[in-house]
Design a protein around this motif. Structure first.
Motif, PDB file in Angstrom:
ATOM      1  N   ASP A  94       0.581  -1.101   0.057  1.00  0.00           N
ATOM      2  CA  ASP A  94      -0.024  -0.182  -0.060  1.00  0.00           C
ATOM      3  C   ASP A  94       0.811   1.289  -0.044  1.00  0.00           C
ATOM      4  O   ASP A  94       0.666   2.227  -0.662  1.00  0.00           O
ATOM      5  CB  ASP A  94      -0.914  -0.215   1.202  1.00  0.00           C
ATOM      6  CG  ASP A  94      -1.982  -1.032   0.909  1.00  0.00           C
ATOM      7  OD1 ASP A  94      -2.217  -1.610   0.029  1.00  0.00           O
ATOM      8  OD2 ASP A  94      -2.799  -1.245   2.049  1.00  0.00           O
ATOM      9  N   MET A  95       1.938   1.271   0.719  1.00  0.00           N
ATOM     10  CA  MET A  95       2.710   2.546   0.791  1.00  0.00           C
ATOM     11  C   MET A  95       3.541   2.777  -0.557  1.00  0.00           C
ATOM     12  O   MET A  95       3.675   3.762  -0.837  1.00  0.00           O
ATOM     13  CB  MET A  95       3.632   2.406   2.066  1.00  0.00           C
ATOM     14  CG  MET A  95       4.546   3.580   2.152  1.00  0.00           C
ATOM     15  SD  MET A  95       3.599   5.007   2.507  1.00  0.00           S
ATOM     16  CE  MET A  95       3.122   4.882   4.133  1.00  0.00           C
ATOM     17  N   ILE A  96       3.974   1.708  -1.141  1.00  0.00           N
ATOM     18  CA  ILE A  96       4.791   1.819  -2.416  1.00  0.00           C
ATOM     19  C   ILE A  96       3.579   2.400  -3.605  1.00  0.00           C
ATOM     20  O   ILE A  96       3.982   3.129  -4.470  1.00  0.00           O
ATOM     21  CB  ILE A  96       5.173   0.410  -3.023  1.00  0.00           C
ATOM     22  CG1 ILE A  96       6.466   0.123  -2.033  1.00  0.00           C
ATOM     23  CG2 ILE A  96       5.802   0.627  -4.411  1.00  0.00           C
ATOM     24  CD1 ILE A  96       7.409   0.997  -2.009  1.00  0.00           C
ATOM     25  N   HIS A  97       2.356   1.895  -3.463  1.00  0.00           N
ATOM     26  CA  HIS A  97       1.306   2.327  -4.425  1.00  0.00           C
ATOM     27  C   HIS A  97       1.074   3.899  -4.040  1.00  0.00           C
ATOM     28  O   HIS A  97       0.822   4.516  -5.060  1.00  0.00           O
ATOM     29  CB  HIS A  97       0.207   1.563  -4.055  1.00  0.00           C
ATOM     30  CG  HIS A  97      -0.003   0.499  -5.044  1.00  0.00           C
ATOM     31  ND1 HIS A  97      -0.341   0.647  -6.194  1.00  0.00           N
ATOM     32  CD2 HIS A  97      -0.224  -0.925  -4.796  1.00  0.00           C
ATOM     33  CE1 HIS A  97      -0.435  -0.763  -6.765  1.00  0.00           C
ATOM     34  NE2 HIS A  97      -0.313  -1.424  -5.906  1.00  0.00           N
ATOM     35  N   LYS A  98       1.193   4.342  -2.794  1.00  0.00           N
ATOM     36  CA  LYS A  98       0.789   5.647  -2.609  1.00  0.00           C
ATOM     37  C   LYS A  98       2.049   6.500  -2.954  1.00  0.00           C
ATOM     38  O   LYS A  98       1.754   7.610  -3.419  1.00  0.00           O
ATOM     39  CB  LYS A  98       0.649   5.953  -1.141  1.00  0.00           C
ATOM     40  CG  LYS A  98      -0.638   5.178  -0.258  1.00  0.00           C
ATOM     41  CD  LYS A  98      -0.764   5.382   1.060  1.00  0.00           C
ATOM     42  CE  LYS A  98      -1.992   4.915   1.634  1.00  0.00           C
ATOM     43  NZ  LYS A  98      -2.110   5.084   2.981  1.00  0.00           N
ATOM     44  N   LEU A  99       3.205   6.115  -2.794  1.00  0.00           N
ATOM     45  CA  LEU A  99       4.331   6.704  -3.548  1.00  0.00           C
ATOM     46  C   LEU A  99       4.516   6.856  -4.823  1.00  0.00           C
ATOM     47  O   LEU A  99       4.729   7.820  -5.650  1.00  0.00           O
ATOM     48  CB  LEU A  99       5.605   5.984  -3.040  1.00  0.00           C
ATOM     49  CG  LEU A  99       6.093   6.157  -1.564  1.00  0.00           C
ATOM     50  CD1 LEU A  99       7.078   5.198  -1.222  1.00  0.00           C
ATOM     51  CD2 LEU A  99       6.467   7.682  -1.380  1.00  0.00           C
ATOM     52  N   ASN A 100       4.017   5.788  -5.662  1.00  0.00           N
ATOM     53  CA  ASN A 100       4.254   5.808  -7.064  1.00  0.00           C
ATOM     54  C   ASN A 100       2.944   6.308  -7.651  1.00  0.00           C
ATOM     55  O   ASN A 100       2.835   6.760  -8.871  1.00  0.00           O
ATOM     56  CB  ASN A 100       4.190   4.322  -7.684  1.00  0.00           C
ATOM     57  CG  ASN A 100       5.774   3.595  -7.293  1.00  0.00           C
ATOM     58  OD1 ASN A 100       6.513   4.359  -6.652  1.00  0.00           O
ATOM     59  ND2 ASN A 100       5.977   2.623  -7.378  1.00  0.00           N
TER      60      ASN A 100
END
Length: 114
Positions: A94-100
């Motif tokens: 989820d965090m990687i999705h939010k960053l990307n």
């Protein structure tokens, strides 16, 4: 677990592409500030935008396909009463999705709630 590893590796590769592009832009901005030249726009357009890491449509397609497989496997495990991902693994994704993809997070969160 293999699907999770592949999925996270693809997300991290996408993050690398985005961060590399942003890094070039910031470095060139500082260069222009310190030298008084205006090279950033031309260099970004003629050199950086032609680099492999700026055109990663194949990677995005792989991420989308892997995300679908990952979702399907997670759903099947849940139906069988088996544990899918650990909480920290889900938080990482989820965090990687939010960053990307900050524009996708609101949509994906509303889908998960339904």
């Amino acid at each position: 677990k293999s699907v999770y590893r592949l999925y996270t590796d693809l997300l991290l590769l996408e993050t690398f592409c985005i961060m590399t592009y942003c890094s070039f832009s910031k470095i060139l901005k500082k260069h222009d500030k310190h030298t008084g030249y205006e090279t950033r726009n031309a260099f970004m357009l003629n050199v950086v935008n032609n680099a492999n890491f700026t055109n990663y449509t194949n990677l995005q397609g792989m991420i989308e396909r892997c995300q679908q497989v990952f979702t399907d496997v997670s759903d099947q495990l849940a139906q069988q009463g088996q544990e899918g991902l650990y909480e920290d693994e889900r938080l990482f994704i989820d965090m990687i999705h939010k960053l990307n993809r900050p524009e996708d997070t609101t949509e994906s969160q509303s889908k998960r709630r339904n």
